[in-house]
Design a protein around this motif. Structure first.
Motif, PDB file in Angstrom:
ATOM      1  N   HIS A   1      25.540  67.666 -36.105  1.00  0.00           N
ATOM      2  CA  HIS A   1      25.334  66.469 -35.303  1.00  0.00           C
ATOM      3  C   HIS A   1      23.955  65.869 -35.574  1.00  0.00           C
ATOM      4  N   LEU A   2      23.744  64.650 -35.072  1.00  0.00           N
ATOM      5  CA  LEU A   2      22.408  64.059 -35.153  1.00  0.00           C
ATOM      6  C   LEU A   2      21.395  64.982 -34.482  1.00  0.00           C
ATOM      7  N   LEU A   3      21.717  65.405 -33.271  1.00  0.00           N
ATOM      8  CA  LEU A   3      20.845  66.332 -32.547  1.00  0.00           C
ATOM      9  C   LEU A   3      21.382  67.740 -32.816  1.00  0.00           C
ATOM     10  N   ALA A   4      20.827  68.360 -33.859  1.00  0.00           N
ATOM     11  CA  ALA A   4      21.370  69.627 -34.362  1.00  0.00           C
ATOM     12  C   ALA A   4      20.492  70.827 -34.058  1.00  0.00           C
ATOM     13  N   THR A   5      19.212  70.612 -33.809  1.00  0.00           N
ATOM     14  CA  THR A   5      18.265  71.712 -33.679  1.00  0.00           C
ATOM     15  C   THR A   5      17.412  71.543 -32.425  1.00  0.00           C
ATOM     16  N   LEU A   6      16.667  72.579 -32.108  1.00  0.00           N
ATOM     17  CA  LEU A   6      15.734  72.482 -30.984  1.00  0.00           C
ATOM     18  C   LEU A   6      14.677  71.430 -31.245  1.00  0.00           C
ATOM     19  N   ALA A   7      14.245  71.281 -32.483  1.00  0.00           N
ATOM     20  CA  ALA A   7      13.274  70.227 -32.810  1.00  0.00           C
ATOM     21  C   ALA A   7      13.856  68.850 -32.513  1.00  0.00           C
ATOM     22  N   ASP A   8      15.155  68.670 -32.783  1.00  0.00           N
ATOM     23  CA  ASP A   8      15.809  67.401 -32.475  1.00  0.00           C
ATOM     24  C   ASP A   8      15.856  67.152 -30.968  1.00  0.00           C
ATOM     25  N   PHE A   9      16.092  68.207 -30.194  1.00  0.00           N
ATOM     26  CA  PHE A   9      16.071  68.055 -28.735  1.00  0.00           C
ATOM     27  C   PHE A   9      14.713  67.557 -28.270  1.00  0.00           C
TER      28      PHE A   9
END
Length: 290
Positions: free
Chosen positions: A162-170
């Protein structure tokens, strides 16, 4: 060690919801991850309010806690898995997903749920990252407003692919939105094993301030496949000990959405595995668990 174990209804889709809830209570689970879907609590049903009240009464009678999950595959579109998403090119399609999530917040408030789970969706072909993030922030804003009004936090899940795939993305989303209070994190322990640079143990420790919901299953590095406990690579006792030490008080929900054919048996073996892992996680180093 104090953790509140639940099981996801997306792994019990061959059971009626009443039967699934009764099974989980009988097995000793404290709660349920309730996926809003056509076979259980259908978010598109015209009598949703009455059905929700019935589910609330059933949960109360069984002493089960609940979190509301929104990962149903075809609840909005019978031809597109998880479609439309918050990133859809069509504004009306994005609005349909936003409306579904707002409805989920309302259901969660009626049920007394501790969180509402969601994810971003896959970036559509030909969409730039800047455009995708702009769509996500705009589409999720009304959901956060509903969460703020209801007092039920929205827990966004980093999802592989997904676009928001990782903790960094969160954390990137948090920054874009100005760190709103209702925005929290769904941490899937298997996803940490699958693609995060940090270990699942480190992910739990790093995520503690934002944890609003936890999903758990086994998984292998680089392979996004939810596995029954013992079939993957995760060392669970220290991960569970870290969760307990983080003072996370929501549900830790077993997430096996592709194993409904064996759901009742896996619900039984999963709670036995987790209780054993929690015991081993609290045993003194070098001592055998009781």
């Amino acid at each position: 060690m104090t953790l509140h174990l639940g099981y996801g209804t997306n792994g019990l889709t061959d059971l009626r919801l009443d039967d699934a809830l009764g099974l989980l209570a009988d097995l000793g689970y404290e709660g349920v991850g309730l996926t809003l879907d056509h076979m259980h609590l259908d978010p598109m049903a015209p009598d949703l309010a009455e059905r929700t009240r019935q589910v609330r009464r059933r949960l109360t009678s069984l002493g089960l806690r609940v979190t509301v999950e929104t990962g149903a595959r075809y609840v909005l579109d019978p031809r597109r898995k998880h479609g439309p998403s918050l990133l859809d090119p069509d504004p009306d399609a994005r609005a349909a997903r936003t409306a579904l999530l707002v409805r989920a917040v309302d259901v969660a408030a009626e049920l007394g749920a501790h969180a509402v789970h969601c994810f971003s969706g896959v970036t559509p072909p030909g969409t730039s990252p800047d455009t995708a993030w702009k769509r996500l922030t705009e589409a999720i804003a009304p959901v956060l407003e509903a969460a703020d009004r209801s007092g039920v936090p929205l827990a966004v899940e980093p999802e592989p692919g997904h676009l928001l795939a990782t903790l960094a993305d969160f954390h990137h989303l948090r920054a874009l939105l100005g760190d709103p209070g209702p925005l929290g994190l769904t941490l899937d322990i298997g996803h940490c094993q699958c693609l995060e640079e940090a270990t699942p143990l480190e992910c739990v420790r790093q995520s503690a301030p934002w944890l609003r919901h936890v999903q758990i299953e086994d998984m292998r590095r680089g392979v996004h496949e939810h596995l029954p406990f013992g079939e993957g690579e995760i060392d669970f006792p220290p991960v569970l000990a870290a969760l307990a030490a983080s003072d996370y008080r929501g549900l830790t929900v077993v997430e096996l959405p592709r194993h409904s054919h064996a759901g009742p048996e896996l619900a039984r073996t999963s709670i036995d595995f987790l209780h054993d892992a929690m015991t081993r996680g609290t045993a003194p180093r070098g001592a055998a668990p009781c």
